[in-house]
Structures are given as structure tokens and as C-alpha cells.
Write an enzyme that holds these catalytic residues in place. Structure first.
Site, short mmCIF file in Angstrom:
data_model
loop_
_atom_site.label_atom_id
_atom_site.label_comp_id
_atom_site.label_asym_id
_atom_site.label_seq_id
_atom_site.Cartn_x
_atom_site.Cartn_y
_atom_site.Cartn_z
N VAL A 70 22.33 46.42 2.45
CA VAL A 70 21.57 45.18 2.54
C VAL A 70 22.04 44.22 1.44
CG1 VAL A 70 19.24 44.19 2.48
CG2 VAL A 70 19.56 46.51 3.30
N ASP A 71 22.00 42.94 1.74
CA ASP A 71 22.27 41.93 0.72
C ASP A 71 21.39 40.72 1.00
OD1 ASP A 71 23.78 41.12 -1.62
OD2 ASP A 71 24.66 39.60 -0.34
N THR A 72 21.00 40.04 -0.04
CA THR A 72 20.20 38.84 0.09
C THR A 72 20.98 37.66 -0.49
OG1 THR A 72 18.15 40.10 -0.15
CG2 THR A 72 18.02 37.73 -0.55
#
Length: 89
Positions: A70-72
Site C-alpha cells: 500500500v502507498d498513500t
């Protein structure tokens, strides 16, 4: 909830752990060593690039597991807002 395959969260983020715990899914954490880079991509492309890179790096350590990377990326009107460098920033 238990699955046939081991689930690995490729993150050390307390918030991501909290979200996984809220789902009631059994998982392990294995933070990724993937180095995030700004590849001059759109914010959406950058988030996908980094999430995939994290998942692929962690996947090298497991034969048969589901890896969650996951990355934001925060953006406003398609302009990326980078993480603050320090408390002043």
C-alpha cells in the site's frame, strides 16, 4: 477470519495495521525495504508504482502468500503534496 494462504502486510504503518485488525483477518507484517521514488508520475501512478514495488520486494521472501502493498499519495488538483520533511514543514 482465516484463509488458505498466509497474508502479509508489507508495511509498518500503525494505521494500516489498525485497518487490518478491524477486518478481523489473520496476517503478518513484513515491512518493505523498497525505496520510494518520485518517477515523475501522476499521483495515482506513483501510489500504484510504490505499492507494487513494496509488495514485490516482500514477495521475494514468501513462496505462497498474499502480499498487501500500500502507498498513500496526497494530491490537490493533480499536484502531489509531499510528506513534510520536518515539523516546521
Amino acid at each position: 477470519m482465516q484463509f488458505d494462504k498466509q497474508i502479509i502486510l508489507a508495511s509498518k504503518s500503525p494505521r494500516r495495521k489498525e485497518l487490518m485488525d478491524g477486518l478481523g483477518i489473520e496476517y503478518l507484517t513484513h515491512p518493505s525495504d523498497f525505496i520510494e521514488k518520485d518517477e515523475h508520475l501522476t499521483p495515482e501512478e506513483l501510489a500504484i508504482h510504490n505499492a507494487l514495488g513494496k509488495a514485490q520486494e516482500v514477495a521475494r521472501h514468501y513462496k505462497n502468500a498474499i502480499i498487501i502493498g500500500v502507498d498513500t499519495v496526497v494530491a490537490y488538483e493533480n499536484h502531489q503534496i509531499n510528506k513534510p520533511k520536518d515539523p516546521e514543514d
